[in-house]
Design an enzyme around this catalytic site. Structure first.
Site, PDB file in Angstrom:
ATOM      1  N   HIS A 240      -5.775   6.626  13.856  1.00 21.77           N
ATOM      2  CA  HIS A 240      -4.798   7.652  14.364  1.00 21.77           C
ATOM      3  C   HIS A 240      -5.344   8.834  14.463  1.00 21.77           C
ATOM      4  O   HIS A 240      -4.551   9.733  15.148  1.00 21.77           O
ATOM      5  CB  HIS A 240      -3.515   7.522  13.661  1.00 21.77           C
ATOM      6  CG  HIS A 240      -3.833   8.073  12.250  1.00 21.77           C
ATOM      7  ND1 HIS A 240      -4.625   8.059  11.146  1.00 21.77           N
ATOM      8  CD2 HIS A 240      -3.455   9.723  12.018  1.00 21.77           C
ATOM      9  CE1 HIS A 240      -4.611   9.169  10.381  1.00 21.77           C
ATOM     10  NE2 HIS A 240      -3.949  10.219  10.798  1.00 21.77           N
TER      11      HIS A 240
HETATM   12  C1  UD1 Z   1      -0.472  13.890  12.199  1.00 14.47           C
HETATM   13  C2  UD1 Z   1      -1.278  14.888  11.320  1.00 14.47           C
HETATM   14  C3  UD1 Z   1      -2.463  14.166  10.561  1.00 14.47           C
HETATM   15  C4  UD1 Z   1      -2.114  13.135   9.957  1.00 14.47           C
HETATM   16  C5  UD1 Z   1      -0.884  12.355  10.698  1.00 14.47           C
HETATM   17  C6  UD1 Z   1      -0.338  11.051   9.878  1.00 14.47           C
HETATM   18  C7  UD1 Z   1      -1.580  17.096  12.433  1.00 14.47           C
HETATM   19  C8  UD1 Z   1      -2.383  18.014  13.119  1.00 14.47           C
HETATM   20  N1  UD1 Z   1      -1.928  15.931  12.192  1.00 14.47           N
HETATM   21  O1  UD1 Z   1      -1.300  13.247  13.082  1.00 14.47           O
HETATM   22  O2  UD1 Z   1      -3.318  14.870  10.114  1.00 14.47           O
HETATM   23  O3  UD1 Z   1      -2.926  12.197   9.310  1.00 14.47           O
HETATM   24  O4  UD1 Z   1      -0.057  12.824  11.237  1.00 14.47           O
HETATM   25  O5  UD1 Z   1       0.308  10.077  10.724  1.00 14.47           O
HETATM   26  O6  UD1 Z   1      -0.417  17.486  11.851  1.00 14.47           O
HETATM   27  N2  UD1 Z   1       4.749  10.175  17.709  1.00 14.47           N
HETATM   28  C9  UD1 Z   1       5.539   9.253  18.050  1.00 14.47           C
HETATM   29  N3  UD1 Z   1       6.369   9.409  17.042  1.00 14.47           N
HETATM   30  C10 UD1 Z   1       6.518   9.855  15.743  1.00 14.47           C
HETATM   31  C11 UD1 Z   1       5.285  10.629  15.642  1.00 14.47           C
HETATM   32  C12 UD1 Z   1       4.564  10.871  16.607  1.00 14.47           C
HETATM   33  O7  UD1 Z   1       5.806   8.668  18.909  1.00 14.47           O
HETATM   34  O8  UD1 Z   1       7.368   9.614  15.061  1.00 14.47           O
HETATM   35  C13 UD1 Z   1       3.485  10.291  18.835  1.00 14.47           C
HETATM   36  C14 UD1 Z   1       3.790  11.492  19.847  1.00 14.47           C
HETATM   37  O9  UD1 Z   1       3.235  10.848  21.060  1.00 14.47           O
HETATM   38  C15 UD1 Z   1       2.843  12.385  19.361  1.00 14.47           C
HETATM   39  C16 UD1 Z   1       1.982  11.672  18.839  1.00 14.47           C
HETATM   40  O10 UD1 Z   1       2.365  10.488  18.133  1.00 14.47           O
HETATM   41  O11 UD1 Z   1       2.460  13.327  20.309  1.00 14.47           O
HETATM   42  C17 UD1 Z   1       0.967  12.265  17.671  1.00 14.47           C
HETATM   43  O12 UD1 Z   1       1.899  12.892  16.758  1.00 14.47           O
HETATM   44  P1  UD1 Z   1       1.512  14.377  15.957  1.00 14.47           P
HETATM   45  O13 UD1 Z   1       2.643  14.739  15.086  1.00 14.47           O
HETATM   46  O14 UD1 Z   1       1.103  15.395  16.809  1.00 14.47           O
HETATM   47  O15 UD1 Z   1       0.187  13.932  15.077  1.00 14.47           O
HETATM   48  P2  UD1 Z   1      -0.296  12.568  14.356  1.00 14.47           P
HETATM   49  O16 UD1 Z   1      -1.408  12.195  15.345  1.00 14.47           O
HETATM   50  O17 UD1 Z   1       0.611  11.780  13.864  1.00 14.47           O
END
Ligand code: UD1
Length: 384
Positions: A240
């Site tokens: 991830h």
């Molecule tokens: C975040 C943390 C990471 C942690 C991870 C746990 C940061 C910089 N990174 O990464 O350190 O290990 O969480 O999972 O804060 N999305 C969905 N549904 C959700 C959440 C996210 O579809 O409920 C998708 C969206 O397209 C989003 C992408 O996942 O843009 C990434 O989510 P984001 O919150 O930016 O960071 P993570 O990759 O989850």
């Protein structure tokens, strides 16, 4: 004492759960020194399987504040968190803000608090990958730098802070370890402040949570049946991190490694939404022996990790969970913050990996005694 706990991303719900339990324990039967715990969910994660499922599984109360920040580029997401948390702090006026780990929610909340002169307590302080291309490394260094309480999960984390010049306020400037800082010492105030931060090895709150889960839910999860699996016949895969998913060359290399491994063993892959969103666009194909499933809750994932032959992951939390569950792990990164897992032989960086990892004979007893969250709560009670 009033604490604001800020969570937002999946692993933070697990970490908060341990602290929540410790607060409940501290409050039960106490006539004075009651802790008021205000929970703030930034909304960084919002899908059911990324957020609410953890609240349901753990029986955590509804957050008093849900900020609904959602996804976005780093600046936008972090900026919105700072703005929303600032408003919340102005309403609640807490004694201390607890932040967890290394996400944008961690840094956003810490920045909002420190500017309002609300002390910041950082749970999982002192970790370093020494890779500034990771957003998490930036978040954790900056959060450490503005925290008054630095609650470290390991001696390595303490040493990282020592090497960055932290002194700690107790014991004549020596850093404080859990041994020299007993849980039940209520005599003296600590006197930590922004200019004199306290560094303490509390142990890892994720270990506290895991002990609870293994104790309470050991036989409960029927995820193996649901996925039509038998124990000890598959490997568990998670990917991830932005450093993996957002770099097509890296992702191709990791996928190639996984495909090679899958020639020998079935691979189960609960797919994080970040991975899902890039999967179709980068021309990557996992072999048929890699079974993609939706993201899983905490207990199901632990059950899968425990019953697997080995785990492959770029997650920090899962590296440790595999270690505690005595399942060998291959880390799909070039480095790890959790070096004890590598030193003990339970974890291997994928570039050093020569086939399926074996189970080492060495014991696995790093990261505390399962009382990290009690230690955190006791420490805060001594200061406020
Ligand atoms: C975040 C943390 C990471 C942690 C991870 C746990 C940061 C910089 N990174 O990464 O350190 O290990 O969480 O999972 O804060 N999305 C969905 N549904 C959700 C959440 C996210 O579809 O409920 C998708 C969206 O397209 C989003 C992408 O996942 O843009 C990434 O989510 P984001 O919150 O930016 O960071 P993570 O990759 O989850």
């Amino acid at each position: 004492m009033k604490i604001i706990n800020v969570v937002g991303a999946r692993p933070q719900f697990v970490k908060y759960f341990s602290v929540y339990n410790a607060i409940m324990k501290s409050n039960s039967g106490a006539s004075s020194g009651i802790i008021k715990d205000v929970l703030v969910h930034t909304g960084q994660h919002y899908d059911y399987n990324m957020s609410k499922i953890f609240f349901d599984e753990f029986g955590i109360k509804e957050p008093e504040y849900h900020l609904g920040v959602g996804s976005g580029p780093h600046g936008e997401q972090t900026g919105r968190i700072i703005q929303e948390i600032e408003e919340t702090l102005n309403i609640e006026k807490p004694d201390v803000v607890l932040v967890y780990g290394d996400t944008n929610s961690t840094l956003g909340a810490a920045l909002a608090a420190v500017k309002l002169h609300v002390p910041v307590a950082h749970v999982e302080a002192g970790l370093r990958s020494f890779n500034m291309y990771m957003p998490e490394e930036v978040n954790r260094i900056l959060s450490d730098n503005i925290s008054t309480f630095l609650f470290c999960p390991s001696e390595t984390a303490v040493a990282n802070l020592r090497n960055s010049g932290y002194k700690g306020v107790l014991n004549n400037g020596k850093l404080v370890s859990s041994e020299s800082f007993p849980l039940n010492d209520n005599d003296s105030k600590i006197g930590a402040d922004k200019n004199n931060p306290l560094v303490i090895n509390t142990g890892d709150v994720m270990y506290d949570a895991l002990l609870y889960a293994v104790d309470v839910k050991e036989n409960g999860a029927d995820i193996l049946n649901k996925l039509n699996l038998n124990g000890n016949e598959y490997s568990l895969l998670t990917i991830h991190r932005a450093e993996t998913t957002d770099n097509p060359d890296k992702l191709r290399e990791v996928a190639g490694f996984v495909n090679d491994m899958s020639a020998e063993i079935k691979v189960v892959f609960p797919m994080h939404p970040r991975m899902r969103s890039v999967y179709d666009g980068v021309n990557i194909k996992f072999c048929d022996n890699v079974k993609v499933v939706d993201p899983l809750g905490y207990f199901d994932l632990l059950k899968l990790a425990k019953s697997s032959v080995f785990v492959m992951t770029d997650s920090g939390g899962l590296q440790k969970e595999a270690y505690w569950l005595k399942t060998p792990c291959i880390t799909l990164r070039d480095e790890t913050e959790w070096i004890e897992t590598v030193e003990s032989g339970w974890n291997t960086l994928y570039k050093d990996c020569k086939g399926a990892p074996s189970r080492p004979v060495k014991s696995n007893d790093c990261y505390g005694d399962g009382k990290a969250s009690d230690r955190i709560v006791a420490t805060l009670k001594r200061n406020f």
